[in-house]
Write an enzyme that holds these catalytic residues in place. Structure first.
Site, PDB file in Angstrom:
ATOM      1  N   ASP A   1     129.228  40.740  50.808  1.00 53.02           N
ATOM      2  CA  ASP A   1     129.784  41.872  49.970  1.00 53.02           C
ATOM      3  C   ASP A   1     128.784  41.723  48.736  1.00 53.02           C
ATOM      4  O   ASP A   1     128.265  40.888  48.598  1.00 53.02           O
ATOM      5  CB  ASP A   1     131.037  41.733  49.632  1.00 53.02           C
ATOM      6  CG  ASP A   1     131.493  42.571  48.690  1.00 53.02           C
ATOM      7  OD1 ASP A   1     131.513  43.761  48.522  1.00 53.02           O
ATOM      8  OD2 ASP A   1     132.340  41.840  47.479  1.00 53.02           O
TER       9      ASP A   1
ATOM     10  N   ASP B   1     129.723  43.340  44.962  1.00 49.13           N
ATOM     11  CA  ASP B   1     130.562  43.111  43.783  1.00 49.13           C
ATOM     12  C   ASP B   1     131.412  41.857  43.842  1.00 49.13           C
ATOM     13  O   ASP B   1     132.361  42.009  44.787  1.00 49.13           O
ATOM     14  CB  ASP B   1     131.194  44.534  43.314  1.00 49.13           C
ATOM     15  CG  ASP B   1     130.047  45.512  42.352  1.00 49.13           C
ATOM     16  OD1 ASP B   1     129.333  44.903  41.710  1.00 49.13           O
ATOM     17  OD2 ASP B   1     129.845  46.558  43.133  1.00 49.13           O
TER      18      ASP B   1
END
Length: 219
Positions: A12, A14
């Site tokens: 991922d 953020d």
């Protein structure tokens, strides 16, 4: 390296690689106030991080009239992009990526950001050279639907059991589970430890250096 557990490592963005959780929360709240909507509290704004932007804002600001969500999206982008160049990577990110790349693993990003947003972030950070592919929420189905991760696995013909998805939210871990892949939780981002543990990850780490150690031992 034939004894390693994972040939494909998917991150991922953020809250996992980039320390952006606080900035996203503030941008959601500022955008809500700008268009006259009631801003969500910190917990609700943190929860939606990792979703596609429109879906996230519909969840965070549920009482807004349908016709106003485009305005909210535009206001969010304005507030977030005004300061995104000042955000920093978590300590140890580039060292970890260099190490994984040297081991000839496939590396990827699966994110709720838009393609334009991720390309901008990769440009600011200089990390684009480390990833073999990336997927964004406006290219495919958003998390926790498995399509984003399935497309990455299919691209490199890697089986789900040889794939590790690393993320800071339940959306990441549920996507991994829905795709039949393994999910590893990192706790320095958006979602709390209890929520992450409820998704039954293969492991939990609290920082990038701890993640590096986990991968050397288990990955």
């Amino acid at each position: 390296m034939n004894n390693r557990a994972y040939d494909l490592v998917v991150f991922d963005w953020d809250g996992t690689l980039l320390d952006s959780t606080g900035a996203i929360v503030k941008a959601i709240q500022a955008a809500s106030r700008e268009i006259g909507a009631c801003p969500p509290d910190d917990a609700k704004a943190r929860y939606v991080i990792g979703m596609g932007l429109r879906e996230a804002l519909e969840y965070a600001v549920p009482d807004l009239h349908e016709s106003r969500y485009d305005d909210l999206v535009n206001a969010y982008r304005k507030h977030y992009l005004s300061g995104d160049h000042e955000l920093t990577l978590f300590d140890g990110v580039e060292t970890l990526l260099k190490s994984l790349q040297s081991e000839h693993r496939w590396l990827a990003v699966a994110t709720g950001k838009s393609r334009v947003g991720l390309d901008r972030a990769l440009g600011h950070s200089g990390l684009g050279v480390y990833f073999d592919t990336t997927r964004t929420a406006d290219q495919t189905r958003g998390k926790p639907h498995p399509q984003m991760l399935q497309e990455i696995m299919d691209q490199f013909a890697v089986a789900p059991e040889r794939t590790l998805m690393i993320g800071d939210t339940t959306h990441d871990l549920l996507m991994a589970s829905n795709a039949g892949a393994h999910g590893l939780a990192i706790t320095h981002g958006a979602h709390d430890l209890g929520s992450l543990l409820s998704c039954d990850p293969v492991g939990v780490v609290d920082s990038i250096p701890t993640l590096s150690h986990w991968l050397k031992k288990n990955g």
